[in-house]
Motif scaffolding. Structure first.
Motif, short mmCIF file in Angstrom:
data_model
loop_
_atom_site.label_atom_id
_atom_site.label_comp_id
_atom_site.label_asym_id
_atom_site.label_seq_id
_atom_site.Cartn_x
_atom_site.Cartn_y
_atom_site.Cartn_z
N ARG A 85 0.95 -1.21 0.05
CA ARG A 85 -0.16 0.00 -0.12
C ARG A 85 0.84 1.14 -0.07
N PRO A 86 0.35 2.23 -0.61
CA PRO A 86 1.25 3.58 -0.60
C PRO A 86 1.80 3.94 0.80
N ILE A 87 0.96 3.63 1.93
CA ILE A 87 1.43 3.88 3.28
C ILE A 87 2.39 3.08 3.89
N ASP A 88 2.68 1.87 3.34
CA ASP A 88 3.71 0.70 3.53
C ASP A 88 5.04 1.37 3.14
N GLU A 89 4.98 1.73 1.86
CA GLU A 89 6.35 2.49 1.30
C GLU A 89 6.30 3.88 1.90
N TYR A 90 5.54 4.72 2.42
CA TYR A 90 5.82 5.69 3.23
C TYR A 90 6.55 5.60 4.59
N GLU A 91 5.88 4.73 5.16
CA GLU A 91 6.42 4.22 6.29
C GLU A 91 7.89 3.87 6.34
N VAL A 92 8.34 2.78 5.15
CA VAL A 92 9.55 2.48 5.22
C VAL A 92 10.43 3.54 4.77
N LEU A 93 10.09 4.22 3.96
CA LEU A 93 10.83 5.54 3.63
C LEU A 93 11.05 6.43 4.68
N ASP A 94 10.00 6.70 5.39
CA ASP A 94 10.42 7.74 6.69
C ASP A 94 10.78 7.16 7.98
N GLU A 95 11.00 5.80 7.97
CA GLU A 95 11.81 5.36 9.18
C GLU A 95 13.21 5.18 8.56
N SER A 96 13.48 4.87 7.43
CA SER A 96 14.92 5.15 7.01
C SER A 96 15.32 6.41 7.19
N ARG A 97 14.62 7.56 6.74
CA ARG A 97 15.17 8.92 6.90
C ARG A 97 15.42 9.40 8.14
N ARG A 98 14.42 9.08 9.21
CA ARG A 98 14.66 9.34 10.46
C ARG A 98 15.82 8.56 10.81
N ALA A 99 16.26 7.13 10.69
CA ALA A 99 17.50 6.70 11.21
C ALA A 99 18.83 7.25 10.70
N MET A 100 18.78 7.63 9.32
CA MET A 100 19.90 8.30 8.64
C MET A 100 20.17 9.75 9.14
N ALA A 101 18.98 10.53 9.48
CA ALA A 101 19.20 11.83 10.02
C ALA A 101 19.86 11.70 11.65
N ASP A 102 19.39 10.47 12.28
CA ASP A 102 19.86 10.37 13.66
C ASP A 102 21.05 10.12 13.57
N ARG A 103 21.65 9.28 12.40
CA ARG A 103 23.02 8.89 12.36
C ARG A 103 23.83 9.90 11.91
N LEU A 104 23.17 10.91 11.23
CA LEU A 104 23.92 12.27 10.63
C LEU A 104 24.21 13.21 11.86
N THR A 105 23.31 13.19 12.49
CA THR A 105 23.39 14.13 13.92
C THR A 105 24.66 13.60 14.78
N VAL A 106 24.49 12.34 15.02
CA VAL A 106 25.80 11.75 15.92
C VAL A 106 26.93 12.04 15.17
N LEU A 107 27.11 11.84 13.66
CA LEU A 107 28.33 11.99 13.01
C LEU A 107 28.80 13.20 13.18
N ARG A 108 28.05 14.41 13.00
CA ARG A 108 28.47 15.93 13.05
C ARG A 108 28.88 15.89 14.46
N ARG A 109 28.54 15.50 15.56
CA ARG A 109 28.80 15.64 16.84
C ARG A 109 30.36 15.04 16.81
N VAL A 110 30.46 13.79 16.51
CA VAL A 110 31.72 13.10 16.49
C VAL A 110 32.68 14.07 15.57
N LYS A 111 32.27 14.43 14.59
CA LYS A 111 33.25 15.09 13.74
C LYS A 111 33.63 16.42 14.53
N ASP A 112 32.70 17.10 15.35
CA ASP A 112 33.10 18.36 16.18
C ASP A 112 34.12 17.95 17.11
N ILE A 113 34.01 16.86 17.95
CA ILE A 113 35.04 16.35 18.71
C ILE A 113 36.44 15.95 18.06
#
Length: 146
Positions: A85-113
């Protein structure tokens, strides 16, 4: 199965080399997030139409009714969705985007250190290091050549 999954070791010639590696990871992750956001934007109108139809169906047949609309099969932890269903695809995409955004935040903090570490060490930062990564994020730096 290992108690600490997704661990990897990479050797670098210097802290600066590690910093360049992290900068490259950040750039690639930003590009992947942008691609997923574009996919989300493309599927969002379909999700809105789907949700409107689902609401109409629920109002017609009642909320308590089970309406099978997609087939999902789980095999040893891997979920396979047939005819999504379109909602299945949306949920997978959104879940992946959130996980990548979280990892990006952590990487930026590590980079600063690591930038601070590189600046404070000066010439002493030009020694071989071994870095342990967990899920592509540095978690330990071992200075090997003092």
């Amino acid at each position: 199965m290992s108690a600490t999954p997704d661990l990897e070791l990479i050797n670098f010639n210097s802290v600066k080399e590690l910093l360049n590696y992290i900068n490259k990871q950040i750039s690639e992750l930003e590009a992947r997030i942008k691609e997923v956001e574009d996919q989300i934007s493309a599927v969002k109108p379909k999700v809105d139409k789907y949700m409107a139809i689902m609401q109409m169906i629920e109002e017609t047949v009642g909320k308590g009714q089970q309406i099978p609309l997609s087939t999902a099969i789980e095999l040893t932890g891997l979920k396979i969705i047939l005819d999504p269903r379109p909602i299945d695809e949306y949920e997978v995409l959104d879940e992946s985007r959130r996980a990548m955004a979280d990892r990006l935040t952590v990487l930026r903090r590590v980079k600063d250190i690591i930038e601070i570490l590189n600046n404070k060490l000066g010439d002493k930062a030009n020694v071989p290091i071994m870095v342990e990564f967990k899920m592509n994020v540095p978690i330990k730096i071992i200075f090997k050549g003092w």
